[in-house]
Design a protein around this motif. Structure first.
Motif, PDB file in Angstrom:
ATOM      1  N   THR A   2     -49.736  51.953 -48.899  1.00 58.83           N
ATOM      2  CA  THR A   2     -50.997  52.394 -48.291  1.00 58.83           C
ATOM      3  C   THR A   2     -51.696  53.412 -49.191  1.00 58.83           C
ATOM      4  O   THR A   2     -52.909  53.310 -49.423  1.00 58.83           O
ATOM      5  CB  THR A   2     -50.736  52.989 -46.894  1.00 58.83           C
ATOM      6  OG1 THR A   2     -50.184  51.961 -46.062  1.00 58.83           O
ATOM      7  CG2 THR A   2     -52.010  53.522 -46.264  1.00 58.83           C
ATOM      8  N   THR A  37     -53.886  36.428 -45.092  1.00 60.94           N
ATOM      9  CA  THR A  37     -53.138  37.676 -45.015  1.00 60.94           C
ATOM     10  C   THR A  37     -52.612  38.051 -46.388  1.00 60.94           C
ATOM     11  O   THR A  37     -51.935  37.252 -47.030  1.00 60.94           O
ATOM     12  CB  THR A  37     -51.942  37.538 -44.041  1.00 60.94           C
ATOM     13  OG1 THR A  37     -52.427  37.141 -42.755  1.00 60.94           O
ATOM     14  CG2 THR A  37     -51.180  38.843 -43.912  1.00 60.94           C
ATOM     15  N   HIS A  65     -55.727  51.846 -48.254  1.00 65.77           N
ATOM     16  CA  HIS A  65     -56.090  51.198 -46.980  1.00 65.77           C
ATOM     17  C   HIS A  65     -54.836  51.047 -46.127  1.00 65.77           C
ATOM     18  O   HIS A  65     -53.773  50.685 -46.642  1.00 65.77           O
ATOM     19  CB  HIS A  65     -56.692  49.825 -47.254  1.00 65.77           C
ATOM     20  CG  HIS A  65     -57.438  49.240 -46.107  1.00 65.77           C
ATOM     21  ND1 HIS A  65     -56.810  48.770 -44.963  1.00 65.77           N
ATOM     22  CD2 HIS A  65     -58.760  49.042 -45.926  1.00 65.77           C
ATOM     23  CE1 HIS A  65     -57.730  48.301 -44.135  1.00 65.77           C
ATOM     24  NE2 HIS A  65     -58.916  48.464 -44.692  1.00 65.77           N
ATOM     25  N   PRO A 120     -43.878  51.408 -46.923  1.00 61.03           N
ATOM     26  CA  PRO A 120     -45.252  51.102 -46.499  1.00 61.03           C
ATOM     27  C   PRO A 120     -46.248  52.239 -46.758  1.00 61.03           C
ATOM     28  O   PRO A 120     -47.396  51.977 -47.121  1.00 61.03           O
ATOM     29  CB  PRO A 120     -45.110  50.819 -45.008  1.00 61.03           C
ATOM     30  CG  PRO A 120     -43.706  50.355 -44.844  1.00 61.03           C
ATOM     31  CD  PRO A 120     -42.916  51.160 -45.838  1.00 61.03           C
ATOM     32  N   PRO A 159     -52.355  49.216 -43.478  1.00 60.37           N
ATOM     33  CA  PRO A 159     -52.034  47.808 -43.241  1.00 60.37           C
ATOM     34  C   PRO A 159     -52.327  47.389 -41.791  1.00 60.37           C
ATOM     35  O   PRO A 159     -52.480  48.234 -40.912  1.00 60.37           O
ATOM     36  CB  PRO A 159     -50.532  47.759 -43.509  1.00 60.37           C
ATOM     37  CG  PRO A 159     -50.055  49.112 -43.079  1.00 60.37           C
ATOM     38  CD  PRO A 159     -51.155  50.065 -43.480  1.00 60.37           C
ATOM     39  N   THR A 160     -52.360  46.089 -41.585  1.00 62.22           N
ATOM     40  CA  THR A 160     -52.407  45.546 -40.235  1.00 62.22           C
ATOM     41  C   THR A 160     -51.031  45.699 -39.590  1.00 62.22           C
ATOM     42  O   THR A 160     -50.913  45.996 -38.404  1.00 62.22           O
ATOM     43  CB  THR A 160     -52.808  44.046 -40.269  1.00 62.22           C
ATOM     44  OG1 THR A 160     -54.044  43.912 -40.974  1.00 62.22           O
ATOM     45  CG2 THR A 160     -52.942  43.492 -38.871  1.00 62.22           C
ATOM     46  N   ARG A 161     -49.997  45.503 -40.419  1.00 63.19           N
ATOM     47  CA  ARG A 161     -48.610  45.603 -39.961  1.00 63.19           C
ATOM     48  C   ARG A 161     -47.739  45.992 -41.151  1.00 63.19           C
ATOM     49  O   ARG A 161     -47.967  45.513 -42.262  1.00 63.19           O
ATOM     50  CB  ARG A 161     -48.158  44.253 -39.402  1.00 63.19           C
ATOM     51  CG  ARG A 161     -46.750  44.238 -38.870  1.00 63.19           C
ATOM     52  CD  ARG A 161     -46.409  42.886 -38.276  1.00 63.19           C
ATOM     53  NE  ARG A 161     -45.108  42.967 -37.634  1.00 63.19           N
ATOM     54  CZ  ARG A 161     -44.314  41.938 -37.447  1.00 63.19           C
ATOM     55  NH1 ARG A 161     -44.687  40.735 -37.824  1.00 63.19           N
ATOM     56  NH2 ARG A 161     -43.163  42.091 -36.860  1.00 63.19           N
ATOM     57  N   ALA A 162     -46.748  46.845 -40.902  1.00 63.43           N
ATOM     58  CA  ALA A 162     -45.849  47.250 -41.983  1.00 63.43           C
ATOM     59  C   ALA A 162     -44.531  47.729 -41.395  1.00 63.43           C
ATOM     60  O   ALA A 162     -44.481  48.213 -40.260  1.00 63.43           O
ATOM     61  CB  ALA A 162     -46.485  48.360 -42.810  1.00 63.43           C
ATOM     62  N   ARG A 220     -49.944  39.893 -48.400  1.00 64.69           N
ATOM     63  CA  ARG A 220     -48.577  40.303 -48.073  1.00 64.69           C
ATOM     64  C   ARG A 220     -47.911  40.916 -49.303  1.00 64.69           C
ATOM     65  O   ARG A 220     -47.997  40.364 -50.404  1.00 64.69           O
ATOM     66  CB  ARG A 220     -47.749  39.106 -47.611  1.00 64.69           C
ATOM     67  CG  ARG A 220     -48.366  38.345 -46.459  1.00 64.69           C
ATOM     68  CD  ARG A 220     -47.499  37.224 -45.949  1.00 64.69           C
ATOM     69  NE  ARG A 220     -47.177  36.243 -46.980  1.00 64.69           N
ATOM     70  CZ  ARG A 220     -46.531  35.107 -46.750  1.00 64.69           C
ATOM     71  NH1 ARG A 220     -46.119  34.814 -45.529  1.00 64.69           N
ATOM     72  NH2 ARG A 220     -46.268  34.257 -47.729  1.00 64.69           N
ATOM     73  N   TRP A 237     -45.539  44.945 -46.090  1.00 65.42           N
ATOM     74  CA  TRP A 237     -46.862  45.532 -45.867  1.00 65.42           C
ATOM     75  C   TRP A 237     -47.831  44.364 -45.843  1.00 65.42           C
ATOM     76  O   TRP A 237     -47.831  43.544 -46.766  1.00 65.42           O
ATOM     77  CB  TRP A 237     -47.198  46.480 -47.013  1.00 65.42           C
ATOM     78  CG  TRP A 237     -48.441  47.298 -46.862  1.00 65.42           C
ATOM     79  CD1 TRP A 237     -48.512  48.600 -46.466  1.00 65.42           C
ATOM     80  CD2 TRP A 237     -49.798  46.910 -47.159  1.00 65.42           C
ATOM     81  NE1 TRP A 237     -49.812  49.041 -46.474  1.00 65.42           N
ATOM     82  CE2 TRP A 237     -50.626  48.012 -46.901  1.00 65.42           C
ATOM     83  CE3 TRP A 237     -50.392  45.722 -47.597  1.00 65.42           C
ATOM     84  CZ2 TRP A 237     -52.008  47.991 -47.075  1.00 65.42           C
ATOM     85  CZ3 TRP A 237     -51.769  45.677 -47.767  1.00 65.42           C
ATOM     86  CH2 TRP A 237     -52.555  46.803 -47.511  1.00 65.42           C
ATOM     87  N   GLN A 238     -48.630  44.250 -44.789  1.00 57.59           N
ATOM     88  CA  GLN A 238     -49.594  43.142 -44.741  1.00 57.59           C
ATOM     89  C   GLN A 238     -50.937  43.603 -44.202  1.00 57.59           C
ATOM     90  O   GLN A 238     -51.019  44.529 -43.400  1.00 57.59           O
ATOM     91  CB  GLN A 238     -49.068  41.972 -43.910  1.00 57.59           C
ATOM     92  CG  GLN A 238     -49.024  42.204 -42.421  1.00 57.59           C
ATOM     93  CD  GLN A 238     -48.505  40.981 -41.670  1.00 57.59           C
ATOM     94  OE1 GLN A 238     -47.606  40.296 -42.142  1.00 57.59           O
ATOM     95  NE2 GLN A 238     -49.060  40.714 -40.514  1.00 57.59           N
ATOM     96  N   LEU A 239     -51.965  42.929 -44.693  1.00 56.78           N
ATOM     97  CA  LEU A 239     -53.334  43.177 -44.257  1.00 56.78           C
ATOM     98  C   LEU A 239     -53.958  41.827 -43.920  1.00 56.78           C
ATOM     99  O   LEU A 239     -53.976  40.928 -44.757  1.00 56.78           O
ATOM    100  CB  LEU A 239     -54.128  43.874 -45.370  1.00 56.78           C
ATOM    101  CG  LEU A 239     -55.568  44.257 -45.046  1.00 56.78           C
ATOM    102  CD1 LEU A 239     -55.620  45.251 -43.884  1.00 56.78           C
ATOM    103  CD2 LEU A 239     -56.238  44.848 -46.285  1.00 56.78           C
TER     104      LEU A 239
END
Length: 177
Positions: free
Chosen positions: A64, A50, A69, A60, A71-74, A52, A95-97
């Protein structure tokens, strides 16, 4: 300034060392008396990876836009975020991917998956790294008591060039005591 000595076929040469110095390959002399097989150790059974980015004032939407791109979660600092069976107030922006889990481990492909959809503009990454904490969290899950992982020089170089810290979290196999 400290010195970094490097030998070449033209004799000994010494290059100045600074935090950003990368020696040219032709300057270095390596011993070739030892060889090994890339399959000499049992491979880690599973890996997660991940990217981060975190910080007090992290927005966030800005991250982005900068990275190109979603994120998976933010979330922002102060947002209510899911935590276990309840919620908590976020102490910082995040912000995480996430890459797809790999079984068996394949950190090189996971890093490639994560970075391939993001900007490769080093100046953008430097801006983000100056303002926020940036790392690649890798969870490594073993099934046996002795498994290993290898990360290619290309992957390590990509992370270094973008200012991404590598964070390895290793989970041991259950031990029979």
């Amino acid at each position: 300034m400290a010195s970094f000595g490097a030998a070449s076929s033209g004799g000994d040469r010494t290059a100045e060392f600074s935090g950003n110095f990368v020696p040219e390959v032709e300057q270095l002399k390596f011993s070739t008396t030892c060889s090994f097989s890339s399959n000499s150790m049992a491979q880690i059974s599973r890996s997660v990876a991940t990217l981060r980015i975190a910080g007090d004032d992290l927005d966030p939407e800005e991250i982005t836009a900068l990275l190109g791109h979603a994120p998976t979660r933010a979330y922002r600092k102060g947002d209510l975020v899911a935590a276990g069976s309840g919620t908590r107030i976020a102490p910082f922006g995040h912000w995480q991917l996430c890459a797809k889990d790999a079984e068996p481990e394949n950190l090189d492909s996971q890093v490639a998956e994560l970075l391939s959809g993001l900007t490769q503009d080093v100046q953008v990454w430097r801006l983000i790294a100056r303002r926020y904490s940036v790392d690649l969290f890798c969870g490594l899950f073993m099934q046996e008591s002795n498994e290993g992982v290898g990360i290619s020089p290309g992957t390590l170089l990509s992370l270094a060039q973008l200012g991404i810290k590598l964070d390895l979290d290793i989970y041991a196999a259950d031990a029979d005591c």
